[in-house]
Design an enzyme around this catalytic site. Sequence first.
Site, PDB file in Angstrom:
ATOM      1  N   GLN A  89     -33.244 -62.897  15.608  1.00  0.00           N
ATOM      2  CA  GLN A  89     -33.874 -61.936  14.704  1.00  0.00           C
ATOM      3  C   GLN A  89     -32.986 -61.634  13.506  1.00  0.00           C
ATOM      4  OE1 GLN A  89     -33.667 -57.852  16.042  1.00  0.00           O
ATOM      5  NE2 GLN A  89     -35.734 -57.405  15.301  1.00  0.00           N
ATOM      6  N   GLY A  90     -33.525 -61.773  12.309  1.00  0.00           N
ATOM      7  CA  GLY A  90     -32.774 -61.431  11.103  1.00  0.00           C
ATOM      8  C   GLY A  90     -33.373 -60.215  10.418  1.00  0.00           C
ATOM      9  N   TYR A  91     -32.884 -59.056  10.816  1.00  0.00           N
ATOM     10  CA  TYR A  91     -33.408 -57.805  10.261  1.00  0.00           C
ATOM     11  C   TYR A  91     -32.342 -57.098   9.423  1.00  0.00           C
ATOM     12  CZ  TYR A  91     -38.066 -57.037  12.251  1.00  0.00           C
ATOM     13  OH  TYR A  91     -39.403 -57.074  12.517  1.00  0.00           O
ATOM     14  N   SER A  92     -31.350 -56.564  10.131  1.00  0.00           N
ATOM     15  CA  SER A  92     -30.344 -55.732   9.468  1.00  0.00           C
ATOM     16  C   SER A  92     -29.511 -56.536   8.481  1.00  0.00           C
ATOM     17  CB  SER A  92     -29.386 -55.136  10.493  1.00  0.00           C
ATOM     18  OG  SER A  92     -30.064 -54.268  11.345  1.00  0.00           O
TER      19      SER A  92
ATOM     20  N   GLU B 125     -39.957 -52.595  20.273  1.00  0.00           N
ATOM     21  CA  GLU B 125     -38.575 -52.598  20.718  1.00  0.00           C
ATOM     22  C   GLU B 125     -38.220 -51.270  21.380  1.00  0.00           C
ATOM     23  OE1 GLU B 125     -34.305 -54.013  18.737  1.00  0.00           O
ATOM     24  OE2 GLU B 125     -35.981 -53.528  17.453  1.00  0.00           O
TER      25      GLU B 125
ATOM     26  N   SER C 280     -31.134 -46.040  15.810  1.00  0.00           N
ATOM     27  CA  SER C 280     -30.183 -45.184  16.525  1.00  0.00           C
ATOM     28  C   SER C 280     -30.901 -43.936  17.018  1.00  0.00           C
ATOM     29  CB  SER C 280     -29.046 -44.784  15.589  1.00  0.00           C
ATOM     30  OG  SER C 280     -29.506 -43.831  14.647  1.00  0.00           O
ATOM     31  N   ASN C 281     -30.304 -43.286  18.000  1.00  0.00           N
ATOM     32  CA  ASN C 281     -30.947 -42.093  18.537  1.00  0.00           C
ATOM     33  C   ASN C 281     -31.049 -40.990  17.486  1.00  0.00           C
ATOM     34  OD1 ASN C 281     -31.033 -43.625  20.811  1.00  0.00           O
ATOM     35  ND2 ASN C 281     -30.144 -42.075  22.171  1.00  0.00           N
ATOM     36  N   GLU C 282     -30.168 -41.014  16.504  1.00  0.00           N
ATOM     37  CA  GLU C 282     -30.301 -40.053  15.407  1.00  0.00           C
ATOM     38  C   GLU C 282     -31.572 -40.359  14.602  1.00  0.00           C
ATOM     39  OE1 GLU C 282     -27.434 -41.628  16.123  1.00  0.00           O
ATOM     40  OE2 GLU C 282     -26.169 -39.973  16.792  1.00  0.00           O
TER      41      GLU C 282
END
Lengths: 380, 380, 394, 394
Positions: free
Chosen positions: D126-129, D244, D376-378
Amino acid sequence: MDFDLNEDQQLLAKTVADFCKTRSPVSRFRELRDADGRGWDAATWQQMGELGWLGVAFPEDVGGLEACFIEVALILEQLGKSLVPEPYLASVVLGGYALALAGDPAQRERWLAPMVEGETSLALAWAEAGARFDPTRVSCTATPSAGGFVLSGAKRFVLNGHAADQLIVSAMTPDGLALFVVDADAPKLTRTSLGLIDGQRGAHLQLEGVAVEADRRLAAAPAAEVLGRVLDYGAAGAVAEGLGVASAMLDLTTEYLGTREQFGVKIGSFQALQHRAVDMFIEVALLRSMSMEAMVRADEPGPERSAAVSAAKHQLGIGGQFVSRQSVQLHGGIGVTDEHDIGLYFKRMQALSTICGDATHHAQRYASAAGESVPISPAS
Amino acid sequence: MDFDLNEDQQLLAKTVADFCKTRSPVSRFRELRDADGRGWDAATWQQMGELGWLGVAFPEDVGGLEACFIEVALILEQLGKSLVPEPYLASVVLGGYALALAGDPAQRERWLAPMVEGETSLALAWAEAGARFDPTRVSCTATPSAGGFVLSGAKRFVLNGHAADQLIVSAMTPDGLALFVVDADAPKLTRTSLGLIDGQRGAHLQLEGVAVEADRRLAAAPAAEVLGRVLDYGAAGAVAEGLGVASAMLDLTTEYLGTREQFGVKIGSFQALQHRAVDMFIEVALLRSMSMEAMVRADEPGPERSAAVSAAKHQLGIGGQFVSRQSVQLHGGIGVTDEHDIGLYFKRMQALSTICGDATHHAQRYASAAGESVPISPAS
Amino acid sequence: MDLNFTSDEQAFRAEVRAWIHEALPEDLAVKARASAQFTHDELMRWHEILAAKGWVAPAWPKPFGGPGFSAAERFIFNEELELAGTPPLSPFGLVMVGPLIQRFGTDAQRERFLPKILSGEEVWCQGYSEPNAGSDLASLRMSAEDRGDHFVVNGQKTWTTYAQYADWIFCLVRTNAAGKKQSGISFLLIDMRSKGVEARPMLTISHSPAFCDTFFDNVEVPKANLLGPIDGGWTLAKALLGHERTLVGSPGLVRRWLRLAREIATAQVGDDGRPLVEDPHWSRRFAELEMRLRAHQVTIYRALSEQLKGRHPGPETSILKIVGTDLIQRVGELCMELMGHDALAWLPEPGVVPANEAWVGPSFCYDRAATIYAGSNEIQRNIIAKHILQLPSA
Amino acid sequence: MDLNFTSDEQAFRAEVRAWIHEALPEDLAVKARASAQFTHDELMRWHEILAAKGWVAPAWPKPFGGPGFSAAERFIFNEELELAGTPPLSPFGLVMVGPLIQRFGTDAQRERFLPKILSGEEVWCQGYSEPNAGSDLASLRMSAEDRGDHFVVNGQKTWTTYAQYADWIFCLVRTNAAGKKQSGISFLLIDMRSKGVEARPMLTISHSPAFCDTFFDNVEVPKANLLGPIDGGWTLAKALLGHERTLVGSPGLVRRWLRLAREIATAQVGDDGRPLVEDPHWSRRFAELEMRLRAHQVTIYRALSEQLKGRHPGPETSILKIVGTDLIQRVGELCMELMGHDALAWLPEPGVVPANEAWVGPSFCYDRAATIYAGSNEIQRNIIAKHILQLPSA
């Protein structure tokens, strides 16, 4: 795997919610609290009886609707949302189930049926000094006498004990633990009415040789087993009511965050407060899950019940209290006045997390049952 | 009531800080870790000896500076800040104090003096399987033999055990616990070099009838008492080094928050992250307070010492770990790569919170000493 | 480094402790042992006893009537009062406006106000927050209009603690609506008996009448009652806020509550019939709180050490309010848990629960305010993030 | 309400469990019991075994080669795999791009790609970030320039998990720099063997080579490899992100780790010489985590119940990622604590620590990523605050 309420249950929840909104908003609780009377209203109680709520889970022969504990929990959740002061938890869940489980048909007819109609109310006197949350460590004695028993001892923090018509009292007989129905005006019974932290009332009882006839002993099932089941119903009921309290607090708080302004903006736009509100939302969601499991398992006989109930009561004591305390914090100064409703919810949550065993008690119970405990998934 | 360092102490802290910055930045630790050697550098060790750091708290007769544990802690804090890999905690604090407290003048001259010079390094072999953090539950045996003892048993996770020239080994003699100095190349001693979580190394020892002469028994003070004191020095040392680690992590994190951009702004402007950083700052401040108390009390003989040390080590295990874990979290993805330094600190913190007893061990010790414990204020 | 008080200071502590034991009337001592809430009259009785001894204003310089304590002695004195649980004197005159008058007041103001604060003849309260200016204090709106020799004041203050018992109130008022909101604020001293002042008590969550809403309707205030420069009140306000913050971190209160918690844990038995204090779960809970308190206390001593050297306490002391109030709440929660069913009681008649438990519930409720007042802990974190960690602004 | 699976579903569970027991090769089963990290080759061996059984893509519709499981069966199947600790198959083809190709792909794309995902012949990543587009994904910069029949792609992707083993990568690329940043993004399928692609592995904190930085230098990509509409990639990205999120809340992993923790607590003794599992402190810690896991699990069943009725899971399921990853970390921390000195070991040789402890340290470290990846959870809290609680924007 189906968490949907059936249609009757959905209708019941809606009916109770509407009733609470129109007939018993928080202001009614506040008025009754401040009126220095017994704290609840006989006419409303009777109305609840007419609506079938007081006997919803009890058999037809006492005027009940023969539904199950799910219905009881649904009612309690709604009552919790607007702090309805009538003694549903004390009289229906604790007193009522004790009579339903331990009473023979004549006893149920005599004392449960009038309560189901809303004519009378009940209380369960089980707690004693030095016994913490264990209902089997009983110092009260029931000495056999001609035609019955003589009860002596003291009971503490009897919910609705100040107002109940009949008190179901646990006491030790020569052949073990037993339950007795004692009239509130029985000679040699002293009731000391108590103000409780949540603005409701209860009583300490002093029994100084109270004579009861033999037919006032509830013996259709072993008393220790009945008390264990009834206190689990009580704990699951406290969770259901506490879920109502917690979700009302979350609603009040998000509403406040969305309207209160400081520094020229709505305080709900501050990320730290947003994340706190999300953490409250998480605890309410988990509390709802636990309450649902507990209300389904409450009618089961075995360790599945006690594990589910203890996990739920623990979540009330930890997660519910987190919601309650953060609600006050996020309200700021107004949150610590008596005039804002949030403090009334805060105190009810404090009481509910103690009633029928606090988080520590239930964590220890869960821990000592580990291995026996059967989680909801067969995949454990 | 005076928390100021004296001038010598201030100068020492500054000297060590400068040394670490210019001569031993984190990159040096990383290189040595990846070089697959013993993980630290003999030349640097010798330099530390020349600077007087290895004997700072030891008597003059072994080449020491006769300062106190405060100086040791100040050095460790700075070493922690840039993860200096030389075995200061293992060799100076654990091995060195054991020799200093339990060795007679000849023994100290023979084994402590060379370490103080940086010629050799030491290790303390006390931990055993099945003994958790209790140094007195020892299965290793020392059987008297002609002219000495024969040691048998196993020791685990001996810090610097892979590289030390002498190992100080605890073993049970017919007349109780004792400490022996064993050369690293002694026959029938097997050392298994271990990679540790923090990238440093240690060893397991297998002693299969290792013969030691009588003059290798350290008997100037009772071994159990010495081990108790030495492990308290070790715990206080781990706290001091952990304070360095935690404060470096806080600095790295606030710097990252002040530079990293997402959504077009610096992430340090997000209030939820700001408040998290403040919570880290709080834990570092409390850790510093506890480390200061522990380093002053470490030289005291009585329960004041163990209470202060346990409270400090507990704060390392709870507060220090909070700082460590949140540092990684606030670094986001880069925080969980090996290439960023924050992960190296994270692992050192994990190791330090285990070394010489974890938070649970020290909380239990503190709890069981309650009543005896003398807090810093006479007002308890 | 030396973490001990000097022997002189220890002797002073012993003297203070002995004196309190002697001087505190028995009925107040009974309430102190139960951590009960004191009435206003009880506070004032204790005020008079302290005043007679010359110890009522430990931080005041001798010329103004203070006892001439050193910084360490002041600290010890306050700690002993907290540990003994003596009635907490109203801080508004003694701790807040008194020192401000000393620093910013005219000689006339000093002479007019200070002696009566000392004697207790005049009780003060604080008019800071307004309904829409809580955490955001500078956005206050209560106005003081200049009418030559007097101001005419209109508006409302809220959270005016014990205003119903006060003779005087000090207020932040807006004297200038132009410019930055901090710059048009003045500091006024107002006689509570002035025409147009009304204090309406409001119950707290613990049912004590601690707060008032205080209303000002065309109240005339002589210009002589302006403290400090016109439009310069924000400087005075900031001086006070800093002060209030160090007050609340004091650990004596927590230590006293922990002592009470141990008493409760000794008397209450668990499900197994043993005293809770013997249960490893609870002794561990105690240890955790005691260790946290210890860390807090050493941090306070670090601040004291700075102060004794004549330096400003370092930035780390900014955490004391957060840590101290968190501890107060945690120990209150612990007491409630330990009490089991007794935690259901509310202001019980004697005998309903053991005497030392009777006041725990209201105090537990009231202490929810600890993390809210004097700059909520969220505001404290904002301040630390900005000024100490120097994190970027949003 | 009925909180039980049907008897058919329970029979299915038994069948799956028995089959796994049978089909998992012994060497992999040994690693599974120790919660070890599997190599890529080991994953692919297990992939082939599942593919041969027809169970490798439980969520795919039958026409595309799925097994035709019901929603409940899919759930049970995945739960059993997690509980058994089987090698976690690479999700990028099977779970992520496969379903997207089914939904958004052309017939040609479906025929080209789906069979080889099923067989394991082609592995995806996967190329996301990107270095400056992590949580703020839409600000990505990797560009795809239109050259008629192909794109020319330039830029860098980061956190491309296991790109070093991948044959294909799916990427979000910028095809249009004008307008809102979300609106100029397209979804491209790129052959990792194309000229100009380079994947540089990067060690994780657990020392596994899980991540790569992947560089694209004038890479030519045929237009046929565009999935979905040009500039319409954000819709596909959002479809994936939601997916996800439910993946990571799965409690089977936590339950397996808790089982391991109990094994460790049974073998390790405390300072008092008794097994830790008999110590009330630790049994209480276990109970707390187990109750939390139970609440999490019931919440997942509530979501499943919604799904079984064909409804979208309610808003409360948005909490699952936060609660699940928090639990994973807490149980890892518990294991580390239970291990005492053994927690100091790192990838030890056999015999240094008990076999079931050997992988705890690296997993504990690796699981720090659980609260960071996949939003992230934030970020999750931001989303819930905005979309569910509808709190005001800053």
